[in-house]
Design a protein around this motif. Sequence first.
Motif, PDB file in Angstrom:
ATOM      1  N   ASP A 144       0.796  -1.234   0.000  1.00  0.00           N
ATOM      2  CA  ASP A 144       0.000   0.000   0.000  1.00  0.00           C
ATOM      3  C   ASP A 144       0.825   1.280   0.000  1.00  0.00           C
ATOM      4  O   ASP A 144       0.266   2.370  -0.137  1.00  0.00           O
ATOM      5  N   HIS A 145       2.148   1.170   0.164  1.00  0.00           N
ATOM      6  CA  HIS A 145       2.994   2.360   0.258  1.00  0.00           C
ATOM      7  C   HIS A 145       4.206   2.168  -0.649  1.00  0.00           C
ATOM      8  O   HIS A 145       5.176   1.502  -0.280  1.00  0.00           O
ATOM      9  N   VAL A 146       4.147   2.784  -1.833  1.00  0.00           N
ATOM     10  CA  VAL A 146       5.147   2.536  -2.882  1.00  0.00           C
ATOM     11  C   VAL A 146       5.532   3.851  -3.542  1.00  0.00           C
ATOM     12  O   VAL A 146       4.670   4.723  -3.762  1.00  0.00           O
ATOM     13  N   VAL A 147       6.827   3.997  -3.861  1.00  0.00           N
ATOM     14  CA  VAL A 147       7.262   5.077  -4.750  1.00  0.00           C
ATOM     15  C   VAL A 147       7.836   4.419  -6.008  1.00  0.00           C
ATOM     16  O   VAL A 147       8.444   3.353  -5.948  1.00  0.00           O
ATOM     17  N   TYR A 148       7.630   5.088  -7.131  1.00  0.00           N
ATOM     18  CA  TYR A 148       8.013   4.530  -8.425  1.00  0.00           C
ATOM     19  C   TYR A 148       8.696   5.592  -9.263  1.00  0.00           C
ATOM     20  O   TYR A 148       8.259   6.754  -9.291  1.00  0.00           O
ATOM     21  N   LEU A 149       9.779   5.213  -9.945  1.00  0.00           N
ATOM     22  CA  LEU A 149      10.388   6.046 -10.974  1.00  0.00           C
ATOM     23  C   LEU A 149      10.555   5.197 -12.224  1.00  0.00           C
ATOM     24  O   LEU A 149      11.033   4.058 -12.147  1.00  0.00           O
ATOM     25  N   GLY A 150      10.156   5.736 -13.364  1.00  0.00           N
ATOM     26  CA  GLY A 150      10.271   5.036 -14.629  1.00  0.00           C
ATOM     27  C   GLY A 150      11.127   5.821 -15.602  1.00  0.00           C
ATOM     28  O   GLY A 150      10.875   7.006 -15.845  1.00  0.00           O
ATOM     29  N   VAL A 151      12.153   5.170 -16.163  1.00  0.00           N
ATOM     30  CA  VAL A 151      13.105   5.834 -17.047  1.00  0.00           C
ATOM     31  C   VAL A 151      12.838   5.419 -18.488  1.00  0.00           C
ATOM     32  O   VAL A 151      12.934   4.231 -18.830  1.00  0.00           O
ATOM     33  N   GLY A 152      12.498   6.380 -19.312  1.00  0.00           N
ATOM     34  CA  GLY A 152      12.266   6.139 -20.727  1.00  0.00           C
ATOM     35  C   GLY A 152      12.590   7.393 -21.500  1.00  0.00           C
ATOM     36  O   GLY A 152      13.646   8.002 -21.303  1.00  0.00           O
ATOM     37  N   HIS A 161       0.079   5.827  -1.577  1.00  0.00           N
ATOM     38  CA  HIS A 161       0.082   5.922  -0.117  1.00  0.00           C
ATOM     39  C   HIS A 161      -1.270   5.451   0.394  1.00  0.00           C
ATOM     40  O   HIS A 161      -2.314   5.964  -0.024  1.00  0.00           O
ATOM     41  N   GLY A 162      -1.255   4.459   1.262  1.00  0.00           N
ATOM     42  CA  GLY A 162      -2.515   3.905   1.747  1.00  0.00           C
ATOM     43  C   GLY A 162      -3.321   3.245   0.648  1.00  0.00           C
ATOM     44  O   GLY A 162      -4.547   3.193   0.728  1.00  0.00           O
ATOM     45  N   GLY A 163      -2.643   2.769  -0.388  1.00  0.00           N
ATOM     46  CA  GLY A 163      -3.318   2.072  -1.484  1.00  0.00           C
ATOM     47  C   GLY A 163      -3.863   2.976  -2.565  1.00  0.00           C
ATOM     48  O   GLY A 163      -4.398   2.494  -3.557  1.00  0.00           O
ATOM     49  N   ALA A 164      -3.717   4.292  -2.416  1.00  0.00           N
ATOM     50  CA  ALA A 164      -4.256   5.240  -3.399  1.00  0.00           C
ATOM     51  C   ALA A 164      -3.147   6.159  -3.912  1.00  0.00           C
ATOM     52  O   ALA A 164      -2.215   6.499  -3.173  1.00  0.00           O
ATOM     53  N   HIS A 252      11.657   9.109  -0.490  1.00  0.00           N
ATOM     54  CA  HIS A 252      11.635   8.348   0.756  1.00  0.00           C
ATOM     55  C   HIS A 252      11.553   9.270   1.968  1.00  0.00           C
ATOM     56  O   HIS A 252      10.829   8.991   2.944  1.00  0.00           O
ATOM     57  N   GLU A 253      12.279  10.380   1.930  1.00  0.00           N
ATOM     58  CA  GLU A 253      12.241  11.322   3.048  1.00  0.00           C
ATOM     59  C   GLU A 253      10.834  11.883   3.259  1.00  0.00           C
ATOM     60  O   GLU A 253      10.425  12.172   4.386  1.00  0.00           O
ATOM     61  N   LEU A 254      10.092  12.036   2.173  1.00  0.00           N
ATOM     62  CA  LEU A 254       8.756  12.623   2.261  1.00  0.00           C
ATOM     63  C   LEU A 254       7.671  11.625   2.624  1.00  0.00           C
ATOM     64  O   LEU A 254       6.772  11.926   3.413  1.00  0.00           O
ATOM     65  N   PHE A 255       7.740  10.407   2.059  1.00  0.00           N
ATOM     66  CA  PHE A 255       6.591   9.507   2.127  1.00  0.00           C
ATOM     67  C   PHE A 255       6.832   8.207   2.890  1.00  0.00           C
ATOM     68  O   PHE A 255       5.887   7.476   3.131  1.00  0.00           O
ATOM     69  N   ARG A 256       8.077   7.887   3.252  1.00  0.00           N
ATOM     70  CA  ARG A 256       8.389   6.670   3.980  1.00  0.00           C
ATOM     71  C   ARG A 256       7.717   5.433   3.365  1.00  0.00           C
ATOM     72  O   ARG A 256       6.970   4.720   4.031  1.00  0.00           O
ATOM     73  N   PRO A 257       8.001   5.151   2.104  1.00  0.00           N
ATOM     74  CA  PRO A 257       7.380   3.991   1.459  1.00  0.00           C
ATOM     75  C   PRO A 257       7.948   2.677   1.988  1.00  0.00           C
ATOM     76  O   PRO A 257       9.051   2.635   2.561  1.00  0.00           O
ATOM     77  N   GLU A 258       7.201   1.634   1.790  1.00  0.00           N
ATOM     78  CA  GLU A 258       7.669   0.285   2.128  1.00  0.00           C
ATOM     79  C   GLU A 258       8.468  -0.319   0.981  1.00  0.00           C
ATOM     80  O   GLU A 258       9.232  -1.262   1.186  1.00  0.00           O
ATOM     81  N   LEU A 259       8.286   0.223  -0.217  1.00  0.00           N
ATOM     82  CA  LEU A 259       8.918  -0.337  -1.401  1.00  0.00           C
ATOM     83  C   LEU A 259       9.198   0.768  -2.408  1.00  0.00           C
ATOM     84  O   LEU A 259       8.368   1.659  -2.606  1.00  0.00           O
ATOM     85  N   ALA A 260      10.371   0.717  -3.048  1.00  0.00           N
ATOM     86  CA  ALA A 260      10.712   1.602  -4.162  1.00  0.00           C
ATOM     87  C   ALA A 260      10.857   0.744  -5.408  1.00  0.00           C
ATOM     88  O   ALA A 260      11.460  -0.336  -5.365  1.00  0.00           O
ATOM     89  N   VAL A 261      10.307   1.224  -6.518  1.00  0.00           N
ATOM     90  CA  VAL A 261      10.287   0.455  -7.765  1.00  0.00           C
ATOM     91  C   VAL A 261      10.904   1.285  -8.884  1.00  0.00           C
ATOM     92  O   VAL A 261      10.563   2.457  -9.061  1.00  0.00           O
ATOM     93  N   LEU A 262      11.799   0.663  -9.640  1.00  0.00           N
ATOM     94  CA  LEU A 262      12.431   1.296 -10.794  1.00  0.00           C
ATOM     95  C   LEU A 262      11.948   0.617 -12.060  1.00  0.00           C
ATOM     96  O   LEU A 262      12.090  -0.593 -12.218  1.00  0.00           O
ATOM     97  N   GLY A 263      11.341   1.393 -12.958  1.00  0.00           N
ATOM     98  CA  GLY A 263      10.792   0.816 -14.182  1.00  0.00           C
ATOM     99  C   GLY A 263      11.132   1.642 -15.402  1.00  0.00           C
ATOM    100  O   GLY A 263      12.048   2.466 -15.402  1.00  0.00           O
ATOM    101  N   GLY A 264      10.361   1.428 -16.465  1.00  0.00           N
ATOM    102  CA  GLY A 264      10.573   2.121 -17.728  1.00  0.00           C
ATOM    103  C   GLY A 264      11.389   1.280 -18.692  1.00  0.00           C
ATOM    104  O   GLY A 264      12.217   0.455 -18.294  1.00  0.00           O
ATOM    105  N   GLY A 265      11.146   1.501 -19.980  1.00  0.00           N
ATOM    106  CA  GLY A 265      11.800   0.698 -21.000  1.00  0.00           C
ATOM    107  C   GLY A 265      13.306   0.862 -21.029  1.00  0.00           C
ATOM    108  O   GLY A 265      14.038  -0.107 -21.277  1.00  0.00           O
TER     109      GLY A 265
END
Length: 321
Positions: A144-152, A161-164, A252-265
């Motif tokens: 429910d707590h994820v940050v994502y960056l996608g590189v393309g 945050h909280g699933g939304a 991470h400093e702002l949102f304290r996620p449980e998981l960080a994800v790196l994506g993009g083609g």
Amino acid sequence: MTTARAASGLLGIDVGGTKVALRAEPAGPPHPPGAPRTAGPAERSADALLHWPAARGARSDWAALEAEVTGLRERWGADFRAIGVAIPAAVDGEGRVTAWPGRPGWEGFALGGALRRLFPGATVRWADDGDLAALAEARYAGCDHVVYLGVGTGVGGGVVHGGAPLPGPGRGSCEAGHLVVDRRGPRCDCGRRGCLQATASGPATLRRAARLRGAPADFAALRAGLAESAGWAEEAVAETCAALAAGFVSLHELFRPELAVLGGGFAEGLPGFTDRVRAATAELARPGFPAPPLRPAALGGLSSLHGALALARRHLEGDTR
């Protein structure tokens, strides 16, 4: 406009700077993450991929997209009940494109009206591609707590945050690609200096690689250079990874996620790229605040497309978060 037929299924559209991916799926519950896939009727899907015309104008682009949708609709054999659209452009509350540096001919285009004419009677929703990629990856991970960056072509990003998704409906998108990571850095296509996107996007990385190499460097050349541990390739990618690490740590400093994800083609296509970003992120962690686990996108370069389908499904079920 086509003759009305029974509506069946969902359609996801991932609009990019160079191409558009489309996928139709049944309107039932999504396939459970990690479960084995079968060839039964419930797994039915239809896909299409459109490369934008060379003209780079909204009118020619939209005509090509309409033709692609028509072909996909015929293969599906029915109209669609709900459509979700992932788009990197800034879109106002009326559904009009206000900015898209990657395809400036779209500025002023009435996207909402065009979608409603293309899909009369259907539920149509659109959102930022980075926000939707984050949503899809969070759902896949069951987190429910994820940050994502996608590189393309650019750098997209999103926070769940909280699933939304944040900041939420009607409040714009999470423009993580425009975090300022170097005030004296290169000029971004938004006009500002030092945006994460200006340093870490695929085109920015390739421009830096060419400058360091002293010769043109396309993606294949960069990939080969990394495999050979060429100095110019290593240095070009190290700068990209350092900028992405700064982006992840800031989020991470702002949102304290449980998981960080790196994506993009672009990220998906470079072996070991996530490991490099993970190492750079760990170097920036401060005492008492370890960096969140960093994983490659489970959905690869299709995160935004799956997010568009998730958006369609959520609104069909009455969830407007």
